[in-house]
Design a protein around this motif. Structure first.
Motif, short mmCIF file in Angstrom:
data_model
loop_
_atom_site.label_atom_id
_atom_site.label_comp_id
_atom_site.label_asym_id
_atom_site.label_seq_id
_atom_site.Cartn_x
_atom_site.Cartn_y
_atom_site.Cartn_z
N LYS A 258 -13.55 -7.73 3.19
CA LYS A 258 -12.27 -6.84 3.67
C LYS A 258 -11.16 -7.55 2.79
O LYS A 258 -10.65 -8.75 3.12
CB LYS A 258 -11.91 -6.91 5.17
CG LYS A 258 -10.70 -6.15 5.27
CD LYS A 258 -10.47 -6.15 6.96
CE LYS A 258 -8.95 -5.57 7.10
NZ LYS A 258 -8.85 -5.32 8.65
N GLU A 259 -10.44 -6.59 1.98
CA GLU A 259 -9.40 -7.33 1.26
C GLU A 259 -7.88 -7.50 2.08
O GLU A 259 -7.70 -6.56 2.92
CB GLU A 259 -8.86 -6.41 0.31
CG GLU A 259 -9.71 -6.50 -1.17
CD GLU A 259 -8.92 -6.20 -2.39
OE1 GLU A 259 -8.14 -5.40 -2.30
OE2 GLU A 259 -9.69 -6.43 -3.49
N VAL A 260 -7.33 -8.44 2.10
CA VAL A 260 -6.20 -8.97 2.90
C VAL A 260 -5.28 -9.40 2.08
O VAL A 260 -5.53 -10.24 1.29
CB VAL A 260 -6.71 -9.71 4.15
CG1 VAL A 260 -7.13 -10.82 3.82
CG2 VAL A 260 -5.25 -9.94 5.35
N THR A 261 -4.02 -9.16 2.46
CA THR A 261 -2.63 -9.92 1.79
C THR A 261 -2.03 -10.46 2.49
O THR A 261 -1.57 -10.11 3.79
CB THR A 261 -1.87 -8.60 1.02
OG1 THR A 261 -2.50 -7.79 0.23
CG2 THR A 261 -0.85 -9.31 0.30
N VAL A 262 -1.87 -11.82 2.11
CA VAL A 262 -1.31 -12.98 3.00
C VAL A 262 -0.23 -13.48 2.19
O VAL A 262 -0.16 -13.57 1.09
CB VAL A 262 -2.40 -13.67 3.54
CG1 VAL A 262 -3.47 -13.19 4.36
CG2 VAL A 262 -3.02 -14.57 2.37
N PRO A 263 0.72 -14.42 2.93
CA PRO A 263 1.70 -15.14 2.48
C PRO A 263 1.09 -16.21 1.46
O PRO A 263 -0.05 -16.95 2.06
CB PRO A 263 2.75 -15.66 3.39
CG PRO A 263 2.19 -14.78 4.48
CD PRO A 263 0.88 -14.38 4.49
#
Length: 94
Positions: free
Chosen positions: A16-21
């Motif tokens: 699962k792709e996730v965008t994080v700081p």
């Protein structure tokens, strides 16, 4: 920082792709941004484990990072394109 927004990276966790700081640890990304609860299972009793100390002492944050197993993810910063898998299967003795 562009337009007042915090820079981010995109990684894949359990497909699962996730965008994080940027600048956070892989363990923090999994716990704080995906709310997955556990990162691995105990090799002896198979109980779910989750990061505890977040400073490399407890070894409860072990995950596979870019194909390398047993990485202490609290000590690894997220990088764009990184592939992370939780270690939820107990390895068999050889």
């Amino acid at each position: 920082m562009k337009n007042g927004l915090q820079p981010t990276v995109t990684l894949t966790v359990d497909d699962k792709e996730v965008t994080v700081p940027t600048g956070i640890s892989v363990a923090a990304a999994v716990l704080g941004h995906l709310h997955l609860g556990c990162t691995c299972v105990h090799p002896v009793d198979k109980t779910p484990r989750a990061p505890y100390c977040l400073m490399g002492v407890c070894f409860e944050c072990m995950m596979e990072v870019n194909g390398e197993e047993n990485v202490q993810t609290c000590l690894v910063s997220v990088e764009d394109g990184m592939v992370v898998k939780r270690q939820l299967k107990v390895p068999e003795a050889k």
